[in-house]
Write a protein that holds these residues in place. Structure first.
Motif, PDB file in Angstrom:
ATOM      1  N   ASN A  98       1.752 -22.741  66.168  1.00  0.00           N
ATOM      2  CA  ASN A  98       1.899 -21.355  65.719  1.00  0.00           C
ATOM      3  C   ASN A  98       1.849 -21.376  64.186  1.00  0.00           C
ATOM      4  O   ASN A  98       2.843 -21.173  63.502  1.00  0.00           O
ATOM      5  N   TYR A  99       0.639 -21.646  63.664  1.00  0.00           N
ATOM      6  CA  TYR A  99       0.490 -21.931  62.247  1.00  0.00           C
ATOM      7  C   TYR A  99       0.744 -20.716  61.350  1.00  0.00           C
ATOM      8  O   TYR A  99       1.283 -20.844  60.252  1.00  0.00           O
ATOM      9  N   LYS A 100       0.365 -19.544  61.812  1.00  0.00           N
ATOM     10  CA  LYS A 100       0.553 -18.337  60.991  1.00  0.00           C
ATOM     11  C   LYS A 100       2.037 -18.058  60.756  1.00  0.00           C
ATOM     12  O   LYS A 100       2.455 -17.789  59.626  1.00  0.00           O
ATOM     13  N   SER A 119      -1.237 -26.020  57.224  1.00  0.00           N
ATOM     14  CA  SER A 119      -1.177 -24.925  58.202  1.00  0.00           C
ATOM     15  C   SER A 119      -2.325 -23.959  57.995  1.00  0.00           C
ATOM     16  O   SER A 119      -2.940 -23.474  58.962  1.00  0.00           O
ATOM     17  N   ILE A 149      -5.239 -22.703  60.566  1.00  0.00           N
ATOM     18  CA  ILE A 149      -5.537 -21.298  60.836  1.00  0.00           C
ATOM     19  C   ILE A 149      -7.026 -21.034  60.654  1.00  0.00           C
ATOM     20  O   ILE A 149      -7.662 -20.369  61.467  1.00  0.00           O
ATOM     21  N   GLU A 150      -7.602 -21.606  59.598  1.00  0.00           N
ATOM     22  CA  GLU A 150      -9.023 -21.405  59.312  1.00  0.00           C
ATOM     23  C   GLU A 150      -9.884 -21.993  60.434  1.00  0.00           C
ATOM     24  O   GLU A 150     -10.859 -21.383  60.865  1.00  0.00           O
ATOM     25  N   ASP A 197      -9.474 -19.690  63.555  1.00  0.00           N
ATOM     26  CA  ASP A 197     -10.139 -18.391  63.356  1.00  0.00           C
ATOM     27  C   ASP A 197     -11.650 -18.527  63.403  1.00  0.00           C
ATOM     28  O   ASP A 197     -12.365 -17.651  63.904  1.00  0.00           O
TER      29      ASP A 197
END
Length: 303
Positions: free
Chosen positions: A266-268, A292, A296-297, A300
């Motif tokens: 749950n990086y965000k 992190s 996320i990158e 996404d």
């Protein structure tokens, strides 16, 4: 005759005034709350002497916030009612939150609703004391299991946590989605960018403190985080952060919460927690935040 009437009036007024000032107001004094290593908080107080009017019973109020005046509890029911001759009460508690108390006198059906902080209400929060596990003096302890501080020895370090990059270190697996993202971006992302970081523990949390908030955090880490039970660590750390704790413990617990979210991919949310303590731990926070953000990158981009 007028002089006699005037003298009688003065004497009557004096007797009434003496009676009024000789009697105590119906209010307890010296209220004290003390936490124990068990599951009780002990209250004690002094009763008024010759109260006027007489006290019929005592009302105990309990709150998680300071009780500064009667309006703070006017809409609340008493937590407990005790006999007017009692000078103490044992409150059973099942957590380590701070609690505040007030004890009011009831005269007949009327509550004497005067709150005097430090007199009949506590001004400092009281919580249970975390019991320190005793270690036998005869028990052999390895040198690496001791930390010397100003000539004293403190025992009980955290269970072994492999902070090296050894080949036998248990790796935390990325999701299949993240793996595909890494493979698809192999030409633009380095190997280091895609690696999972190693769990980080602050030095002050490696050895069990004697008591207090630091020990509570230590126990959470020992039971969950060190065992790589990151979901359990998240829940217990969130509970700890929901209580009134010291500033230093709050900062470290927030960082560990960010780590726990990170290891659950749950990086965000991990970044949201880590940025709040960036100014307190800039070097280590920067590493975790950047890693992190890389994750996320990757995720996404896969979407």
């Amino acid at each position: 005759m007028k002089k006699i009437k005037a003298l009688f009036t003065i004497l009557f007024t004096f007797i009434c005034s003496y009676h009024f000032f000789a009697a105590d107001r119906p209010i307890i004094t010296e209220l004290n709350a003390t936490g124990t290593t068990g599951n009780t908080i002990n209250l004690s107080w002094n009763l008024p002497k010759n109260p006027e009017p007489k006290v019929s019973k005592l009302l105990i109020y309990k709150s998680s916030l300071p009780i500064a005046n009667y309006t703070d509890i006017s809409n609340e029911k008493p937590y407990a009612e005790v006999d007017a001759k009692k000078t103490g009460f044992q409150d059973t508690v099942n957590d380590y939150k701070d609690y505040y108390y007030a004890v009011l006198c009831q005269t007949g059906t009327t509550i004497y609703d005067i709150i005097l902080p430090s007199i009949n209400s506590t001004v400092n929060g009281t919580h249970l004391i975390i019991k320190q596990k005793k270690i036998s003096k005869n028990k052999a302890v390895q040198a690496e299991e001791r930390l010397i501080t100003e000539g004293t020895l403190r025992e009980t370090p955290l269970p072994f946590l492999d902070l090296t990059e050894g080949k036998d270190r248990k790796k935390i697996q990325m999701s299949e989605k993240a793996k595909k993202s890494v493979r698809s971006l192999a030409g633009t992302k380095t190997k280091e960018d895609s690696e999972i970081l190693t769990p980080y523990v602050f030095e002050e949390d490696l050895i069990a403190p004697e008591e207090g908030d630091d020990y509570l955090l230590f126990e959470i880490l020992r039971r969950t985080f060190i065992q790589q039970n990151y979901e359990g660590a998240q829940k217990q750390l969130e509970q700890l952060l929901g209580t009134n704790r010291s500033e230093n413990v709050t900062k470290r617990a927030t960082f560990y919460l960010g780590e726990s979210l990170y290891f659950q991919q749950n990086y965000k949310d991990a970044v949201k927690k880590l940025v709040t303590v960036y100014n307190d731990y800039p070097a280590v926070s920067k590493k975790w935040i950047e890693n992190s953000l890389d994750k996320i990158e990757l995720v996404d981009t896969a979407d």
